[in-house]
Design an enzyme around this catalytic site. Structure first.
Site, PDB file in Angstrom:
ATOM      1  N   TYR A 195     -43.289 -15.493  -5.441  1.00  0.00           N
ATOM      2  CA  TYR A 195     -43.091 -14.336  -6.317  1.00  0.00           C
ATOM      3  C   TYR A 195     -44.256 -14.146  -7.277  1.00  0.00           C
ATOM      4  O   TYR A 195     -45.144 -14.994  -7.375  1.00  0.00           O
ATOM      5  CB  TYR A 195     -41.779 -14.464  -7.092  1.00  0.00           C
TER       6      TYR A 195
ATOM      7  N   ARG B 166     -53.313 -13.812  -6.371  1.00  0.00           N
ATOM      8  CA  ARG B 166     -52.558 -15.066  -6.406  1.00  0.00           C
ATOM      9  C   ARG B 166     -51.319 -14.985  -5.505  1.00  0.00           C
ATOM     10  O   ARG B 166     -50.958 -15.967  -4.839  1.00  0.00           O
ATOM     11  CB  ARG B 166     -52.138 -15.387  -7.856  1.00  0.00           C
TER      12      ARG B 166
ATOM     13  N   ARG C  22     -29.723 -20.096  10.028  1.00  0.00           N
ATOM     14  CA  ARG C  22     -30.176 -21.187   9.164  1.00  0.00           C
ATOM     15  C   ARG C  22     -30.692 -22.382   9.975  1.00  0.00           C
ATOM     16  O   ARG C  22     -29.911 -23.074  10.638  1.00  0.00           O
ATOM     17  CB  ARG C  22     -29.055 -21.642   8.229  1.00  0.00           C
TER      18      ARG C  22
ATOM     19  N   HIS D 218     -34.147 -25.218   9.326  1.00  0.00           N
ATOM     20  CA  HIS D 218     -35.215 -25.493   8.355  1.00  0.00           C
ATOM     21  C   HIS D 218     -36.580 -24.989   8.822  1.00  0.00           C
ATOM     22  O   HIS D 218     -37.316 -24.383   8.052  1.00  0.00           O
ATOM     23  CB  HIS D 218     -35.308 -26.992   8.069  1.00  0.00           C
TER      24      HIS D 218
ATOM     25  N   LYS E 260     -46.654 -20.262  -6.516  1.00  0.00           N
ATOM     26  CA  LYS E 260     -45.585 -19.628  -7.313  1.00  0.00           C
ATOM     27  C   LYS E 260     -44.383 -19.403  -6.398  1.00  0.00           C
ATOM     28  O   LYS E 260     -44.102 -18.311  -5.933  1.00  0.00           O
ATOM     29  CB  LYS E 260     -46.083 -18.330  -7.963  1.00  0.00           C
TER      30      LYS E 260
ATOM     31  N   GLU F 256     -47.479 -28.681 -17.807  1.00  0.00           N
ATOM     32  CA  GLU F 256     -47.306 -27.284 -18.232  1.00  0.00           C
ATOM     33  C   GLU F 256     -45.871 -27.064 -18.672  1.00  0.00           C
ATOM     34  O   GLU F 256     -45.032 -27.966 -18.582  1.00  0.00           O
ATOM     35  CB  GLU F 256     -47.683 -26.329 -17.098  1.00  0.00           C
TER      36      GLU F 256
ATOM     37  N   LEU G 239     -49.376 -24.377 -12.287  1.00  0.00           N
ATOM     38  CA  LEU G 239     -49.567 -23.026 -11.776  1.00  0.00           C
ATOM     39  C   LEU G 239     -50.812 -22.459 -12.466  1.00  0.00           C
ATOM     40  O   LEU G 239     -50.937 -22.561 -13.692  1.00  0.00           O
ATOM     41  CB  LEU G 239     -48.310 -22.212 -12.101  1.00  0.00           C
TER      42      LEU G 239
HETATM   43  C1  LIG Z   1     -45.902 -17.943 -13.756  1.00  0.00           C
HETATM   44  C2  LIG Z   1     -46.025 -19.303 -14.357  1.00  0.00           C
HETATM   45  C3  LIG Z   1     -46.951 -19.585 -15.385  1.00  0.00           C
HETATM   46  C4  LIG Z   1     -47.737 -18.532 -16.120  1.00  0.00           C
HETATM   47  O1  LIG Z   1     -48.566 -17.765 -15.319  1.00  0.00           O
HETATM   48  P1  LIG Z   1     -49.025 -16.317 -15.779  1.00  0.00           P
HETATM   49  O2  LIG Z   1     -49.815 -15.827 -14.622  1.00  0.00           O
HETATM   50  O3  LIG Z   1     -49.862 -16.478 -17.005  1.00  0.00           O
HETATM   51  O4  LIG Z   1     -47.783 -15.516 -16.045  1.00  0.00           O
HETATM   52  C5  LIG Z   1     -47.102 -20.908 -15.785  1.00  0.00           C
HETATM   53  N1  LIG Z   1     -46.368 -21.897 -15.237  1.00  0.00           N
HETATM   54  C6  LIG Z   1     -45.453 -21.654 -14.282  1.00  0.00           C
HETATM   55  C7  LIG Z   1     -44.665 -22.792 -13.729  1.00  0.00           C
HETATM   56  C8  LIG Z   1     -45.252 -20.360 -13.822  1.00  0.00           C
HETATM   57  O5  LIG Z   1     -44.326 -20.129 -12.878  1.00  0.00           O
END
Ligand SMILES: *Cc1c(COP(=O)(O)O)cnc(C)c1O
Length: 282
Positions: free
Chosen positions: A32, A51, A99, A101, A146, A178, A202
Protein backbone atom coordinates in the site's frame (compact mmCIF):
# COMPACT_ATOMS: atom_id res chain seq x y z
CA UNK A 1 -21.50 10.21 -1.90
CA UNK A 2 -17.82 9.33 -1.49
CA UNK A 3 -16.33 7.27 -4.29
CA UNK A 4 -13.97 4.35 -3.84
CA UNK A 5 -11.72 3.13 -6.63
CA UNK A 6 -11.66 -0.63 -7.24
CA UNK A 7 -10.01 -2.12 -10.33
CA UNK A 8 -10.79 0.69 -12.74
CA UNK A 9 -14.22 1.71 -11.38
CA UNK A 10 -15.19 4.64 -9.17
CA UNK A 11 -17.87 3.04 -6.99
CA UNK A 12 -20.26 4.36 -4.38
CA UNK A 13 -19.03 3.42 -0.91
CA UNK A 14 -21.78 0.84 -0.32
CA UNK A 15 -20.94 -0.95 -3.59
CA UNK A 16 -17.19 -1.00 -2.88
CA UNK A 17 -16.77 -4.67 -1.98
CA UNK A 18 -14.06 -7.27 -2.56
CA UNK A 19 -14.18 -11.06 -2.48
CA UNK A 20 -13.72 -13.13 0.70
CA UNK A 21 -10.99 -14.94 -1.28
CA UNK A 22 -8.97 -11.79 -1.90
CA UNK A 23 -5.39 -12.62 -0.91
CA UNK A 24 -5.07 -9.28 0.84
CA UNK A 25 -7.93 -10.34 3.11
CA UNK A 26 -6.76 -13.90 3.85
CA UNK A 27 -2.94 -13.49 3.78
CA UNK A 28 -2.23 -9.75 3.90
CA UNK A 29 -0.65 -10.51 0.53
CA UNK A 30 -0.30 -7.01 -0.86
CA UNK A 31 1.20 -3.57 -0.51
CA UNK A 32 0.00 0.00 0.00
CA UNK A 33 0.78 3.71 -0.02
CA UNK A 34 -0.52 6.72 1.79
CA UNK A 35 -0.30 10.06 0.02
CA UNK A 36 -1.07 13.57 1.28
CA UNK A 37 -3.07 16.25 -0.50
CA UNK A 38 -2.54 19.92 0.33
CA UNK A 39 -4.88 22.53 -1.18
CA UNK A 40 -6.06 20.01 -3.78
CA UNK A 41 -2.54 19.10 -4.89
CA UNK A 42 -0.60 15.86 -4.36
CA UNK A 43 2.56 16.09 -2.25
CA UNK A 44 5.69 14.15 -3.38
CA UNK A 45 3.35 11.83 -5.30
CA UNK A 46 5.97 10.62 -7.79
CA UNK A 47 8.20 9.45 -4.92
CA UNK A 48 5.23 7.62 -3.35
CA UNK A 49 4.34 5.74 -6.51
CA UNK A 50 7.96 4.87 -7.28
CA UNK A 51 8.05 3.26 -3.83
CA UNK A 52 4.67 1.57 -4.50
CA UNK A 53 6.04 -0.06 -7.65
CA UNK A 54 9.21 -1.06 -5.80
CA UNK A 55 7.18 -2.70 -3.01
CA UNK A 56 5.12 -4.53 -5.67
CA UNK A 57 8.26 -5.69 -7.42
CA UNK A 58 9.80 -6.95 -4.15
CA UNK A 59 6.81 -9.28 -3.63
CA UNK A 60 6.66 -10.38 -7.28
CA UNK A 61 3.53 -8.40 -8.15
CA UNK A 62 3.06 -6.80 -11.57
CA UNK A 63 0.49 -4.02 -11.19
CA UNK A 64 0.21 -3.14 -14.86
CA UNK A 65 0.32 0.59 -14.06
CA UNK A 66 3.02 3.21 -14.60
CA UNK A 67 3.76 5.95 -12.06
CA UNK A 68 2.03 8.51 -14.30
CA UNK A 69 -1.09 6.33 -14.67
CA UNK A 70 -1.26 5.93 -10.88
CA UNK A 71 -0.94 9.70 -10.43
CA UNK A 72 -3.83 10.24 -12.89
CA UNK A 73 -5.90 7.64 -11.05
CA UNK A 74 -5.57 9.24 -7.60
CA UNK A 75 -5.98 12.74 -9.00
CA UNK A 76 -9.29 11.66 -10.51
CA UNK A 77 -10.38 10.16 -7.18
CA UNK A 78 -9.36 13.34 -5.35
CA UNK A 79 -11.49 15.39 -7.75
CA UNK A 80 -14.46 12.98 -7.57
CA UNK A 81 -14.45 13.34 -3.79
CA UNK A 82 -13.60 17.04 -3.81
CA UNK A 83 -10.73 16.59 -1.37
CA UNK A 84 -8.64 19.72 -0.80
CA UNK A 85 -6.69 18.77 2.34
CA UNK A 86 -6.51 15.11 3.24
CA UNK A 87 -5.04 11.77 2.29
CA UNK A 88 -5.28 9.05 -0.31
CA UNK A 89 -4.90 5.42 0.70
CA UNK A 90 -4.12 2.99 -2.14
CA UNK A 91 -3.41 -0.72 -1.92
CA UNK A 92 -2.81 -3.60 -4.30
CA UNK A 93 -3.30 -7.28 -3.45
CA UNK A 94 -2.28 -10.38 -5.37
CA UNK A 95 -5.93 -10.86 -6.31
CA UNK A 96 -8.68 -13.40 -5.78
CA UNK A 97 -7.92 -17.13 -5.75
CA UNK A 98 -8.74 -20.29 -3.74
CA UNK A 99 -6.78 -20.18 -0.46
CA UNK A 100 -3.33 -21.63 -1.11
CA UNK A 101 -0.14 -20.04 0.30
CA UNK A 102 1.89 -20.21 -2.92
CA UNK A 103 1.18 -17.71 -5.72
CA UNK A 104 -1.86 -18.62 -7.84
CA UNK A 105 -1.10 -20.25 -11.22
CA UNK A 106 -1.82 -18.84 -13.67
CA UNK A 107 -1.29 -15.47 -11.94
CA UNK A 108 -4.47 -13.65 -10.89
CA UNK A 109 -5.16 -10.00 -11.71
CA UNK A 110 -4.11 -7.75 -8.78
CA UNK A 111 -6.97 -6.01 -6.96
CA UNK A 112 -6.25 -2.29 -6.68
CA UNK A 113 -8.32 -0.22 -4.27
CA UNK A 114 -8.09 3.43 -3.25
CA UNK A 115 -10.09 5.79 -1.04
CA UNK A 116 -9.72 9.36 0.21
CA UNK A 117 -10.21 11.17 3.48
CA UNK A 118 -10.46 14.92 4.13
CA UNK A 119 -8.72 16.36 7.18
CA UNK A 120 -6.55 19.26 8.27
CA UNK A 121 -2.87 19.28 9.12
CA UNK A 122 -2.19 18.30 12.80
CA UNK A 123 -1.44 21.93 13.78
CA UNK A 124 -1.89 21.55 17.52
CA UNK A 125 0.45 18.52 17.78
CA UNK A 126 3.01 20.10 15.46
CA UNK A 127 3.07 23.12 17.77
CA UNK A 128 3.15 21.35 21.14
CA UNK A 129 4.62 17.92 20.42
CA UNK A 130 3.47 14.41 21.30
CA UNK A 131 4.54 11.56 23.62
CA UNK A 132 6.35 8.37 22.62
CA UNK A 133 6.94 5.02 24.31
CA UNK A 134 9.64 2.48 23.49
CA UNK A 135 8.84 -1.12 22.65
CA UNK A 136 10.69 -4.10 21.20
CA UNK A 137 10.48 -4.33 17.40
CA UNK A 138 8.89 -7.74 16.79
CA UNK A 139 8.27 -7.30 13.05
CA UNK A 140 9.65 -9.39 10.17
CA UNK A 141 12.95 -8.69 8.39
CA UNK A 142 11.55 -6.94 5.29
CA UNK A 143 10.30 -3.73 6.86
CA UNK A 144 11.48 -1.92 3.69
CA UNK A 145 8.35 -3.24 1.93
CA UNK A 146 5.18 -1.23 2.63
CA UNK A 147 3.26 -4.46 3.12
CA UNK A 148 -0.36 -4.99 4.17
CA UNK A 149 0.96 -7.32 6.90
CA UNK A 150 0.85 -4.80 9.75
CA UNK A 151 0.21 -6.95 12.79
CA UNK A 152 3.53 -6.04 14.45
CA UNK A 153 2.84 -2.35 13.79
CA UNK A 154 -0.77 -2.66 15.02
CA UNK A 155 0.33 -4.28 18.30
CA UNK A 156 3.04 -1.63 18.79
CA UNK A 157 0.55 1.20 18.22
CA UNK A 158 -1.94 -0.36 20.60
CA UNK A 159 0.83 -0.52 23.23
CA UNK A 160 1.39 3.24 22.71
CA UNK A 161 -2.33 3.94 23.12
CA UNK A 162 -2.38 1.92 26.35
CA UNK A 163 0.36 4.16 27.77
CA UNK A 164 -1.26 7.40 26.55
CA UNK A 165 1.36 7.98 23.88
CA UNK A 166 0.95 8.89 20.22
CA UNK A 167 3.69 6.68 18.82
CA UNK A 168 5.52 3.47 19.70
CA UNK A 169 9.26 3.85 19.10
CA UNK A 170 10.52 0.37 18.21
CA UNK A 171 13.99 -1.05 18.90
CA UNK A 172 15.76 -4.28 17.95
CA UNK A 173 17.82 -5.01 21.03
CA UNK A 174 19.30 -1.61 21.93
CA UNK A 175 19.04 -0.19 18.39
CA UNK A 176 16.17 2.18 17.64
CA UNK A 177 14.58 1.26 14.30
CA UNK A 178 11.42 3.29 13.64
CA UNK A 179 7.92 4.07 14.86
CA UNK A 180 4.86 1.89 14.27
CA UNK A 181 3.94 4.17 11.37
CA UNK A 182 6.74 6.75 11.29
CA UNK A 183 10.50 7.21 11.07
CA UNK A 184 12.39 8.30 14.21
CA UNK A 185 15.14 10.91 14.67
CA UNK A 186 17.32 11.95 17.60
CA UNK A 187 18.86 15.42 17.47
CA UNK A 188 22.06 15.87 19.45
CA UNK A 189 24.49 18.82 19.45
CA UNK A 190 22.88 20.24 16.31
CA UNK A 191 23.04 17.03 14.24
CA UNK A 192 20.15 14.78 13.17
CA UNK A 193 20.56 11.01 13.65
CA UNK A 194 18.28 8.45 12.03
CA UNK A 195 18.42 4.73 11.21
CA UNK A 196 20.10 4.04 7.82
CA UNK A 197 17.97 2.80 4.91
CA UNK A 198 17.97 -1.00 4.95
CA UNK A 199 15.56 -3.90 5.49
CA UNK A 200 14.86 -2.89 9.13
CA UNK A 201 12.94 0.29 8.32
CA UNK A 202 10.53 1.71 5.79
CA UNK A 203 12.23 4.25 3.55
CA UNK A 204 9.95 7.19 4.36
CA UNK A 205 9.23 9.88 1.80
CA UNK A 206 8.95 12.41 4.63
CA UNK A 207 12.37 11.17 5.82
CA UNK A 208 13.70 12.03 2.37
CA UNK A 209 12.16 15.52 2.55
CA UNK A 210 13.75 16.03 5.99
CA UNK A 211 17.11 15.05 4.49
CA UNK A 212 16.62 17.65 1.73
CA UNK A 213 15.73 20.32 4.32
CA UNK A 214 18.76 19.41 6.44
CA UNK A 215 20.97 19.85 3.35
CA UNK A 216 19.31 23.21 2.56
CA UNK A 217 20.00 24.52 6.07
CA UNK A 218 23.42 22.86 6.51
CA UNK A 219 22.24 20.68 9.39
CA UNK A 220 24.31 17.44 9.59
CA UNK A 221 22.09 14.43 8.70
CA UNK A 222 23.68 11.26 10.02
CA UNK A 223 22.19 7.98 8.78
CA UNK A 224 23.60 5.90 11.63
CA UNK A 225 22.05 3.53 14.13
CA UNK A 226 21.70 4.77 17.71
CA UNK A 227 20.54 3.25 20.99
CA UNK A 228 17.43 3.76 23.11
CA UNK A 229 19.70 5.43 25.68
CA UNK A 230 21.02 7.88 23.07
CA UNK A 231 17.44 8.71 22.06
CA UNK A 232 16.37 9.39 25.64
CA UNK A 233 19.40 11.65 26.19
CA UNK A 234 18.93 13.55 22.92
CA UNK A 235 18.28 17.31 22.84
CA UNK A 236 15.24 16.82 20.60
CA UNK A 237 13.34 13.84 19.19
CA UNK A 238 11.06 13.84 16.16
CA UNK A 239 8.99 11.34 14.24
CA UNK A 240 7.96 11.77 10.62
CA UNK A 241 5.35 10.39 8.26
CA UNK A 242 3.05 11.56 5.49
CA UNK A 243 0.31 12.38 7.99
CA UNK A 244 2.46 13.39 11.01
CA UNK A 245 4.89 15.54 8.93
CA UNK A 246 7.77 16.76 11.17
CA UNK A 247 6.33 15.86 14.57
CA UNK A 248 8.12 16.78 17.81
CA UNK A 249 8.27 14.13 20.55
CA UNK A 250 8.66 15.89 23.91
CA UNK A 251 8.46 12.86 26.24
CA UNK A 252 9.62 9.26 25.84
CA UNK A 253 8.50 6.65 28.40
CA UNK A 254 7.26 9.50 30.60
CA UNK A 255 10.60 11.38 30.73
CA UNK A 256 11.23 14.79 29.17
CA UNK A 257 13.40 14.97 26.06
CA UNK A 258 15.84 17.87 26.55
CA UNK A 259 13.95 20.59 28.43
CA UNK A 260 10.60 19.02 27.52
CA UNK A 261 9.85 21.70 24.94
CA UNK A 262 9.91 21.69 21.15
CA UNK A 263 13.49 22.50 20.08
CA UNK A 264 15.11 24.89 17.59
CA UNK A 265 16.24 22.27 15.05
CA UNK A 266 12.70 20.83 14.97
CA UNK A 267 11.28 24.32 14.34
CA UNK A 268 13.76 24.85 11.52
CA UNK A 269 12.75 21.53 9.92
CA UNK A 270 9.06 22.41 10.23
CA UNK A 271 9.70 25.77 8.56
CA UNK A 272 11.56 23.97 5.75
CA UNK A 273 8.76 21.44 5.43
CA UNK A 274 6.20 24.20 4.79
CA UNK A 275 8.36 25.39 1.89
CA UNK A 276 8.56 21.89 0.42
CA UNK A 277 4.76 21.54 0.59
CA UNK A 278 4.60 24.54 -1.74
CA UNK A 279 7.41 23.45 -4.08
CA UNK A 280 6.66 19.68 -4.29
CA UNK A 281 2.87 19.50 -4.65
CA UNK A 282 1.43 19.00 -8.12
C1 LIG B 1 4.62 4.60 5.81
C2 LIG B 1 5.54 4.34 6.96
C3 LIG B 1 6.49 5.30 7.39
C4 LIG B 1 6.51 6.72 6.90
O1 LIG B 1 6.70 6.87 5.54
P1 LIG B 1 6.23 8.18 4.79
O2 LIG B 1 6.54 7.89 3.37
O3 LIG B 1 7.03 9.32 5.32
O4 LIG B 1 4.76 8.35 5.07
C5 LIG B 1 7.40 4.92 8.36
N1 LIG B 1 7.38 3.69 8.91
C6 LIG B 1 6.48 2.77 8.54
C7 LIG B 1 6.50 1.43 9.20
C8 LIG B 1 5.53 3.06 7.57
O5 LIG B 1 4.62 2.14 7.22
Amino acid sequence: MTKVFINGDFLNEKDAKVSYEDRGYVFGDGIYEYIRAYEGKLFTVKEHFERFLRSANEIGLDLGYTVDELIDLVRQLLNENNVKNGGIYIQATRGVAPREHSFPTPPTKPVIMAFTKSYDRPYEQLENGVYGVTTEDIRWLRCDIKSLNLLGNVLAKEYAVKYNATEAIQHRGETVTEGASSNVYAIKDGAIYTHPINNFILNGITRRVIKWIAEDYGIPFKEETFTVDFLKNADEVIISSTSAEVMPVIKVDGDDIGNGKVGDVTRKLQEGFNKYIKSHSI
